[in-house]
Design an enzyme around this catalytic site. Sequence first.
Site: not given
Length: 398
Positions: A112, A183, A208-209, A357
């Site tokens: 990322f 990560d 928050y995911k 996605r």
Amino acid sequence: MPLLPMRSAFDLPAGIVYLDGNSLGPLPHVARERIAQTVTDEWGQMLIGGWNAAGWMDLPEKVGNQIGRLIGAPPGTVTAADSTSINVHKVLAAALQLRPDRRIILSDTGNFPTDLYMAKGLIDQLGRQHQLKLVEPEDVSSAIDETVAAVMLTEVDYRTGRLHDMSGVTKTAHDAGAVTIWDLAHSAGALSVDLHATQADFAIGCGYKYLNGGPGAPAFLYVHPKHLDHIEPVLSGWLGHASPFDFDTGYRPADGIGRMRVGTPPILSMASLDAALGLWDDIDVADVRTQSIKLSSAFIEEVERRCPAEEISLASPRDADQRGSQVSFRCENGYPVMQALIVEGVIGDFRAPNLIRFGFAPLYNTEEEVRSAARTLAEILRTRRWDKPQFHARAAVT
Ligand SMILES: *Cc1c(COP(=O)(O)O)cnc(C)c1O
């Protein structure tokens, strides 16, 4: 075990299929209630007394331990703090301290961007000729050699969902004397991660995911217990001090994971994350993984059965063991197709240049809605309903 899905635990608007929990998890009722209670009963009534009386000061470690259970980290090795980007800076600096004679940070082109940007910024700041070396994801293991200080990877590729072999890569890194940073942004709450078994040195990830802590919820950070007392925090804030309320002029790091704290924790979002994590109390992550594979496999099957192969092709690994909890398709008109899907109640997202996605969260997604999302996608492609001017205009967040 009929715990999954526990859809009724969430405030999900009627009529939508939410397949974007890998970017922002939906609102659990308990989080809404907890935020209200924290504001009204704690902040409102206790004022500054809340730090002691409501246990605010202990929340980062409490939340850290709850996350630890989901990623195979022993108590006292995880804290909730800052953002994932900031935590990259903190753990990467610590990793480089552990290998003072080496100069290479190895990562891959699937990482990322923020992780790569933060590494570059740290390198410039340290000014010690470190280098960020990027290789293709499949070449990581063969690129690990005795010059590598740290291998820094994201377990699940944010675009394609491709999985790294976390224990294999960690072992290769250790054999070459390198330390590892994982990560887990797209892993925590979706995959069976076992940090203890893999012996990873550091890990970070988002609250928050799949953990549903709310927009901008605190991130988390793990340090292997063997390193905890040997790393000097690069962000040496007062709440990582051994004794912050002595107000010493000199910095002395706290024992253990507490030293990775920096400043005052954001209590409203910490409380929200704490409440959201309560949903996992009776859940076995292995069951979540099993269900996630069912959902993503059903989606692939249904999309491929209904959509023309010239218009859409699988970008994620077909083998479920090589795939995280998301599925991406290459689609030439991916941006407007996704906008049309969202308008019709199927929420996924778009990643440049041409990926649509979809994330699968077994806590609230069902196989029926996954199949219905695939039918909607097929209809949109068949009727070209995506080809309208309003669907082509790009928003800031895609
Ligand atoms: C989502 C994500 C981030 C986000 O970082 P923030 O600091 O929370 O904005 C970082 N790394 C990965 C791999 C991600 O998927």
